[in-house]
Design a protein around this motif. Structure first.
Motif, PDB file in Angstrom:
ATOM      1  N   LEU A 178       0.846  -1.194   0.000  1.00 13.52           N
ATOM      2  CA  LEU A 178       0.000   0.000   0.000  1.00 13.52           C
ATOM      3  C   LEU A 178       0.880   1.242   0.000  1.00 13.52           C
ATOM      4  O   LEU A 178       1.654   1.467   0.934  1.00 13.52           O
ATOM      5  N   PRO A 202       0.888   5.401  -0.283  1.00 11.05           N
ATOM      6  CA  PRO A 202       0.155   6.672  -0.352  1.00 11.05           C
ATOM      7  C   PRO A 202       0.780   7.606  -1.373  1.00 11.05           C
ATOM      8  O   PRO A 202       1.986   7.535  -1.652  1.00 11.05           O
ATOM      9  N   ALA A 226      -4.501   6.066   6.909  1.00  9.15           N
ATOM     10  CA  ALA A 226      -4.164   6.123   5.486  1.00  9.15           C
ATOM     11  C   ALA A 226      -4.357   7.541   4.938  1.00  9.15           C
ATOM     12  O   ALA A 226      -3.514   8.045   4.179  1.00  9.15           O
TER      13      ALA A 226
END
Length: 203
Positions: free
Chosen positions: A146, A148, A193
């Protein structure tokens, strides 16, 4: 052949209009399966982050696009299907289709994806609260990295309601990968997140 020529043309045009600068902070551009999740302020976000990725990553990375908008005309549909290889999602809440199903299929096939967790374009500099999709995908695909990302200034290239782009220097900043922690609740993860994306704004 036509799609390849169009991709070269658009890549040159986007880089001319925006610079399409990619800034890698916390992770290198690496050909591994990833979910890139970013803020969303313009229809140009899709092409901006696509253009910022290196060639070897563009070929394995697919953006998410709203089906109702990007299939309104045959040209839009051809462009997003043949050039950008997007994953269409439905924004119609009455649809029986699971909006995550196309994303699950793409990840299951080994693709990386570009996701805008707000679900719609924002009107301010601050991203809206992230919706549950990112959490559900992170739960289902724990081995996918993941990453960002913060897309800067692209809303001025193609403001909401406009159709003619204007030259503005833009960038995409990619941050350090994050993971869903054991036992982490959905809202806590989504807030974390979102904070990871916002933190890249001033990098």
């Amino acid at each position: 052949m036509l799609a390849k020529l169009m991709s070269y043309f658009l890549l040159g045009l986007i880089r001319f209009l925006t610079g399409a600068q990619a800034r890698w902070h916390g992770c290198p551009p690496k050909a591994e399966q990833r979910i890139y999740f970013a803020n969303h302020q313009s229809h140009a976000d899709l092409v901006m982050i696509w253009a910022a990725l290196p060639k070897e990553l563009r070929h394995i990375t697919r953006a998410i696009a709203a089906k109702d908008y990007w299939t309104k005309s045959p040209f839009r549909q051809w462009l997003t299907t043949e050039v950008f290889h997007v994953i269409y999602v439905s924004r119609d809440r009455t649809s029986e289709e699971d909006p995550l199903e196309p994303l699950i299929e793409a990840l299951g096939n080994g693709d990386s994806i570009i996701l805008f967790p707000e679900g719609t374009r924002g009107h301010t500099g601050e991203p809206q609260a992230f919706k549950a999709g990112l959490y559900n995908l992170a739960t289902r695909f724990p081995d996918v990295v993941l990453v960002p990302a913060w897309i800067n200034n692209v809303q001025h290239v193609l403001p909401k309601g406009e159709v003619v782009p204007v030259p503005v220097l833009c960038s995409v900043t990619f941050g350090a990968p994050m993971q869903l922690a054991d036992g982490e609740e959905r809202r806590a993860f989504l807030d974390r997140a979102r904070s990871a994306v916002v933190a890249l704004r001033d990098v």
